[in-house]
Design a protein around this motif. Structure first.
Motif, PDB file in Angstrom:
ATOM      1  N   MET A   1     -87.485 -30.950 -50.626  1.00  0.00           N
ATOM      2  CA  MET A   1     -88.814 -30.489 -50.988  1.00  0.00           C
ATOM      3  C   MET A   1     -88.719 -29.088 -51.560  1.00  0.00           C
ATOM      4  SD  MET A   1     -91.594 -31.985 -48.494  1.00  0.00           S
ATOM      5  CE  MET A   1     -91.199 -33.466 -47.598  1.00  0.00           C
ATOM      6  N   TYR A   2     -89.725 -28.759 -52.310  1.00  0.00           N
ATOM      7  CA  TYR A   2     -89.748 -27.429 -52.897  1.00  0.00           C
ATOM      8  C   TYR A   2     -90.132 -26.381 -51.858  1.00  0.00           C
ATOM      9  CZ  TYR A   2     -89.234 -29.360 -57.546  1.00  0.00           C
ATOM     10  OH  TYR A   2     -88.747 -29.997 -58.653  1.00  0.00           O
ATOM     11  N   GLY A   3     -89.673 -25.178 -52.074  1.00  0.00           N
ATOM     12  CA  GLY A   3     -89.971 -24.068 -51.180  1.00  0.00           C
ATOM     13  C   GLY A   3     -91.458 -23.830 -51.028  1.00  0.00           C
ATOM     14  N   LEU A   4     -92.231 -24.251 -52.007  1.00  0.00           N
ATOM     15  CA  LEU A   4     -93.686 -24.117 -51.955  1.00  0.00           C
ATOM     16  C   LEU A   4     -94.245 -24.736 -50.676  1.00  0.00           C
ATOM     17  CD1 LEU A   4     -96.366 -23.423 -53.462  1.00  0.00           C
ATOM     18  CD2 LEU A   4     -96.258 -25.736 -54.383  1.00  0.00           C
ATOM     19  N   VAL A   5     -93.730 -25.898 -50.292  1.00  0.00           N
ATOM     20  CA  VAL A   5     -94.199 -26.588 -49.091  1.00  0.00           C
ATOM     21  C   VAL A   5     -93.833 -25.780 -47.849  1.00  0.00           C
ATOM     22  CG1 VAL A   5     -94.021 -28.705 -47.731  1.00  0.00           C
ATOM     23  CG2 VAL A   5     -94.040 -28.826 -50.225  1.00  0.00           C
ATOM     24  N   ASN A   6     -92.595 -25.317 -47.796  1.00  0.00           N
ATOM     25  CA  ASN A   6     -92.145 -24.542 -46.636  1.00  0.00           C
ATOM     26  C   ASN A   6     -92.885 -23.203 -46.543  1.00  0.00           C
ATOM     27  OD1 ASN A   6     -90.351 -26.619 -46.081  1.00  0.00           O
ATOM     28  ND2 ASN A   6     -88.715 -25.680 -47.241  1.00  0.00           N
ATOM     29  N   LYS A   7     -93.175 -22.610 -47.688  1.00  0.00           N
ATOM     30  CA  LYS A   7     -93.944 -21.361 -47.692  1.00  0.00           C
ATOM     31  C   LYS A   7     -95.366 -21.610 -47.179  1.00  0.00           C
ATOM     32  CE  LYS A   7     -93.511 -18.354 -51.023  1.00  0.00           C
ATOM     33  NZ  LYS A   7     -93.350 -17.657 -52.311  1.00  0.00           N
ATOM     34  N   ALA A   8     -95.915 -22.760 -47.512  1.00  0.00           N
ATOM     35  CA  ALA A   8     -97.260 -23.096 -47.032  1.00  0.00           C
ATOM     36  C   ALA A   8     -97.266 -23.288 -45.517  1.00  0.00           C
ATOM     37  CB  ALA A   8     -97.767 -24.359 -47.722  1.00  0.00           C
ATOM     38  N   ILE A   9     -96.229 -23.902 -44.991  1.00  0.00           N
ATOM     39  CA  ILE A   9     -96.114 -24.073 -43.530  1.00  0.00           C
ATOM     40  C   ILE A   9     -96.038 -22.706 -42.872  1.00  0.00           C
ATOM     41  CG2 ILE A   9     -94.648 -24.934 -41.656  1.00  0.00           C
ATOM     42  CD1 ILE A   9     -93.771 -27.180 -43.662  1.00  0.00           C
ATOM     43  N   ARG A  10     -95.200 -21.838 -43.421  1.00  0.00           N
ATOM     44  CA  ARG A  10     -95.066 -20.483 -42.869  1.00  0.00           C
ATOM     45  C   ARG A  10     -96.401 -19.746 -42.917  1.00  0.00           C
ATOM     46  NH1 ARG A  10     -94.684 -15.250 -44.155  1.00  0.00           N
ATOM     47  NH2 ARG A  10     -93.191 -13.972 -43.031  1.00  0.00           N
ATOM     48  N   GLY A  11     -97.088 -19.834 -44.046  1.00  0.00           N
ATOM     49  CA  GLY A  11     -98.372 -19.157 -44.193  1.00  0.00           C
ATOM     50  C   GLY A  11     -99.401 -19.639 -43.187  1.00  0.00           C
ATOM     51  N   MET A  12     -99.452 -20.947 -42.978  1.00  0.00           N
ATOM     52  CA  MET A  12    -100.390 -21.512 -42.017  1.00  0.00           C
ATOM     53  C   MET A  12    -100.097 -21.009 -40.599  1.00  0.00           C
ATOM     54  SD  MET A  12    -100.856 -25.442 -40.766  1.00  0.00           S
ATOM     55  CE  MET A  12     -99.287 -25.298 -39.923  1.00  0.00           C
ATOM     56  N   GLU A  19     -96.329 -13.756 -36.678  1.00  0.00           N
ATOM     57  CA  GLU A  19     -94.951 -13.775 -37.191  1.00  0.00           C
ATOM     58  C   GLU A  19     -93.960 -14.180 -36.096  1.00  0.00           C
ATOM     59  OE1 GLU A  19     -92.506 -13.447 -40.482  1.00  0.00           O
ATOM     60  OE2 GLU A  19     -94.621 -12.909 -40.498  1.00  0.00           O
ATOM     61  N   GLU A  20     -94.207 -13.752 -34.880  1.00  0.00           N
ATOM     62  CA  GLU A  20     -93.311 -14.091 -33.773  1.00  0.00           C
ATOM     63  C   GLU A  20     -93.278 -15.600 -33.542  1.00  0.00           C
ATOM     64  OE1 GLU A  20     -92.905 -13.345 -28.984  1.00  0.00           O
ATOM     65  OE2 GLU A  20     -93.950 -11.839 -30.186  1.00  0.00           O
ATOM     66  N   THR A  21     -94.435 -16.241 -33.639  1.00  0.00           N
ATOM     67  CA  THR A  21     -94.503 -17.693 -33.494  1.00  0.00           C
ATOM     68  C   THR A  21     -93.708 -18.369 -34.598  1.00  0.00           C
ATOM     69  OG1 THR A  21     -96.683 -17.517 -32.466  1.00  0.00           O
ATOM     70  CG2 THR A  21     -96.065 -19.673 -33.339  1.00  0.00           C
ATOM     71  N   TRP A  22     -93.815 -17.857 -35.825  1.00  0.00           N
ATOM     72  CA  TRP A  22     -93.042 -18.417 -36.938  1.00  0.00           C
ATOM     73  C   TRP A  22     -91.553 -18.330 -36.659  1.00  0.00           C
ATOM     74  CZ3 TRP A  22     -92.493 -21.686 -40.516  1.00  0.00           C
ATOM     75  CH2 TRP A  22     -91.534 -21.541 -41.506  1.00  0.00           C
ATOM     76  N   HIS A  23     -91.093 -17.206 -36.132  1.00  0.00           N
ATOM     77  CA  HIS A  23     -89.667 -17.050 -35.836  1.00  0.00           C
ATOM     78  C   HIS A  23     -89.224 -18.032 -34.750  1.00  0.00           C
ATOM     79  CE1 HIS A  23     -88.851 -13.804 -38.571  1.00  0.00           C
ATOM     80  NE2 HIS A  23     -89.920 -13.164 -38.130  1.00  0.00           N
ATOM     81  N   LYS A  24     -90.074 -18.282 -33.775  1.00  0.00           N
ATOM     82  CA  LYS A  24     -89.754 -19.257 -32.726  1.00  0.00           C
ATOM     83  C   LYS A  24     -89.666 -20.662 -33.315  1.00  0.00           C
ATOM     84  CE  LYS A  24     -91.810 -16.653 -28.946  1.00  0.00           C
ATOM     85  NZ  LYS A  24     -92.928 -16.572 -27.982  1.00  0.00           N
ATOM     86  N   ILE A  25     -90.585 -20.982 -34.214  1.00  0.00           N
ATOM     87  CA  ILE A  25     -90.579 -22.293 -34.872  1.00  0.00           C
ATOM     88  C   ILE A  25     -89.315 -22.453 -35.714  1.00  0.00           C
ATOM     89  CG2 ILE A  25     -91.713 -23.636 -36.700  1.00  0.00           C
ATOM     90  CD1 ILE A  25     -94.395 -22.636 -35.454  1.00  0.00           C
ATOM     91  N   CYS A  31     -83.656 -23.474 -38.586  1.00  0.00           N
ATOM     92  CA  CYS A  31     -83.819 -23.032 -39.969  1.00  0.00           C
ATOM     93  C   CYS A  31     -83.217 -21.636 -40.110  1.00  0.00           C
ATOM     94  CB  CYS A  31     -85.305 -22.999 -40.336  1.00  0.00           C
ATOM     95  SG  CYS A  31     -85.628 -22.302 -41.955  1.00  0.00           S
ATOM     96  N   HIS A  32     -82.255 -21.507 -40.998  1.00  0.00           N
ATOM     97  CA  HIS A  32     -81.563 -20.227 -41.183  1.00  0.00           C
ATOM     98  C   HIS A  32     -81.931 -19.566 -42.507  1.00  0.00           C
ATOM     99  CE1 HIS A  32     -79.353 -21.353 -37.632  1.00  0.00           C
ATOM    100  NE2 HIS A  32     -79.029 -22.497 -38.208  1.00  0.00           N
ATOM    101  N   VAL A  33     -83.007 -20.033 -43.112  1.00  0.00           N
ATOM    102  CA  VAL A  33     -83.473 -19.472 -44.383  1.00  0.00           C
ATOM    103  C   VAL A  33     -84.484 -18.374 -44.071  1.00  0.00           C
ATOM    104  CG1 VAL A  33     -84.657 -19.972 -46.550  1.00  0.00           C
ATOM    105  CG2 VAL A  33     -83.161 -21.694 -45.522  1.00  0.00           C
ATOM    106  N   ASP A  34     -84.268 -17.177 -44.624  1.00  0.00           N
ATOM    107  CA  ASP A  34     -85.191 -16.070 -44.380  1.00  0.00           C
ATOM    108  C   ASP A  34     -86.396 -16.107 -45.306  1.00  0.00           C
ATOM    109  OD1 ASP A  34     -83.758 -14.921 -42.247  1.00  0.00           O
ATOM    110  OD2 ASP A  34     -82.433 -13.881 -43.644  1.00  0.00           O
ATOM    111  N   THR A  35     -86.166 -16.452 -46.566  1.00  0.00           N
ATOM    112  CA  THR A  35     -87.233 -16.472 -47.560  1.00  0.00           C
ATOM    113  C   THR A  35     -87.119 -17.738 -48.394  1.00  0.00           C
ATOM    114  OG1 THR A  35     -87.122 -14.058 -47.709  1.00  0.00           O
ATOM    115  CG2 THR A  35     -88.268 -15.211 -49.479  1.00  0.00           C
TER     116      THR A  35
END
Length: 58
Positions: A1-12, A19-25, A31-35
């Motif tokens: 999938m495109y990063g657009l989808v993963n960025k949308a998940i992060r944004g939500m 941000e702490e919850t995102w890091h836990k997820i 997931c070892h991708v930072d951006t």
């Protein structure tokens, strides 16, 4: 999938929680991708793991 989808998940997650919850997820999803790059392709499995970890955390 495109990063657009993963960025949308992060944004939500960050909008609804923080941000702490995102890091836990990310950690739970192994997931070892930072951006995520919007138009770069990422393995579908990564997106599925992020969604699953998000559902379990919410």
């Amino acid at each position: 999938m495109y990063g657009l989808v993963n960025k949308a998940i992060r944004g939500m997650v960050c909008d609804r929680f923080d941000e702490e919850t995102w890091h836990k997820i990310k950690q739970k999803a192994e997931c070892h991708v930072d951006t995520f790059v919007t138009m770069e392709s990422y393995p579908d499995d990564l997106t599925h793991r992020l969604v699953k970890a998000s559902k379990e955390s919410g």
